[in-house]
Scaffold this active site. Structure first.
Site, PDB file in Angstrom:
ATOM      1  N   LYS A 179      58.084  78.889  14.672  1.00  0.00           N
ATOM      2  CA  LYS A 179      58.425  79.273  13.299  1.00  0.00           C
ATOM      3  C   LYS A 179      57.697  80.559  12.893  1.00  0.00           C
ATOM      4  CE  LYS A 179      60.162  79.163   9.189  1.00  0.00           C
ATOM      5  NZ  LYS A 179      59.908  78.135   8.176  1.00  0.00           N
ATOM      6  N   LYS A 247      52.376  85.524   3.708  1.00  0.00           N
ATOM      7  CA  LYS A 247      51.491  84.469   4.222  1.00  0.00           C
ATOM      8  C   LYS A 247      51.813  84.156   5.674  1.00  0.00           C
ATOM      9  CE  LYS A 247      52.670  80.333   3.881  1.00  0.00           C
ATOM     10  NZ  LYS A 247      53.368  79.303   4.725  1.00  0.00           N
TER      11      LYS A 247
END
Length: 304
Positions: A179, A247
């Protein structure tokens, strides 16, 4: 169709009813699972209750009640609080419970959580998702599952309710690695297409024509389908925010550093994302283009 344990419908818990978590929970409810929820925000809890969910006061109680608990949270600190807090998941975990985290965090945090859950006899998987809010609503998410074959097999029928492509990708942390690489590429592609379409606008090219040609050519990426139409319509409302992308890129760069892999292009793209975050952090990732537009003095928008 819901899964049964003996004569009882499997109890599924969900923590984090945000942009992704609420539609995922809605699909679980639609599949007739006995569904329990915990969330920080009141409105999605009320909506879930209207659809037949049951509210539980904290994560500890949720995992005590449920057979499988799914979490989908925005930040690593939320994971630490929900899992390791006094009334957290780990405190309530017992032998045979299955815990699955759909959040995007580091593989190190996955391993930290897994060690604690394994000590309680529970099974854990990191299972980040891709597909955005549209995929969450449609139940067509890609779900990349890191963990044991046992955890994957026991949770597969539930995961198929929310995902179209559900894959066991390896041991704990593997889902998060994949991911992070995916979102790292989203950042790179979106930064690159921002430069490309601003360049086209400055040169006087119709952005729709540019998009139509590139879409049929070798320079195309799926990020263009996500971003370019929204940019031309000046629609920057959040689907996947710049704050969250930044992030994730930071986590990806940290992972690359730990592995000793240079990622210079990613670091350059992260600088552009950070620049956009200063004023547009809550906007969708397609707003990465806006500081560059302002710098050059053009807007990429539809021609009348």
């Amino acid at each position: 169709m819901s899964l049964y344990i003996g004569d009882e419908v499997m109890k599924v818990g969900f923590i984090g009813l945000g942009t992704m978590g609420f539609p995922m929970t809605k699909n679980i409810l639609a599949a007739d699972y006995d569904t329990y929820v915990v969330s920080r925000s009141r409105p999605p809890i009320d909506q879930a209750l209207e659809l037949g969910a049951k509210e539980v006061r904290n994560p500890k109680k949720l995992v005590e009640i449920c057979d499988i608990v799914l979490t989908c949270l925005p930040l690593p600190e939320n994971i630490i609080d929900v899992y390791e807090g006094e009334n957290g998941i780990i405190a309530g975990a017992t032998n045979g419970k299955i815990i699955i985290d759909h959040s995007t965090v580091s593989p190190q945090l996955n391993q930290q959580i897994n060690e604690q859950l394994v000590s309680k006899g529970a099974l854990f998987m990191d299972a980040p998702v891709s597909g955005g809010p549209m995929g969450a609503k449609a139940g067509s998410l890609t779900i990349m599952c890191g963990g044991s074959e046992e955890a994957f097999n026991k949770s597969y029928e539930v995961l198929k309710v929310i995902g179209e492509y559900v894959v066991h990708v390896g041991p704990i942390g593997s889902g998060s690695v994949i991911k992070l690489i995916n979102n790292m590429l989203v950042g790179v592609h979106t930064a690159a297409l921002s430069e490309a379409y601003v360049m086209g606008a400055k040169a006087g090219v119709n952005p729709q024509v540019l998009y139509d040609i590139v879409k049929r050519s070798s320079g195309f990426s799926k990020s263009m389908d996500w971003s370019v139409e929204a940019i031309m319509d000046r629609q920057f409302d959040q689907r996947f925010s710049i704050n969250l992308l930044h992030k994730d890129m930071g986590l990806a760069i940290d992972l690359a550093e730990n592995l000793g892999v240079p990622v210079e292009l990613v670091e350059h793209s992260e600088n552009l994302v950070r620049r956009a975050k200063e004023n547009y952090g809550k906007n969708d990732v397609c707003a990465i283009i806006r500081p560059l537009e302002q710098q050059v003095g053009v807007e990429v928008k539809r021609w009348k």
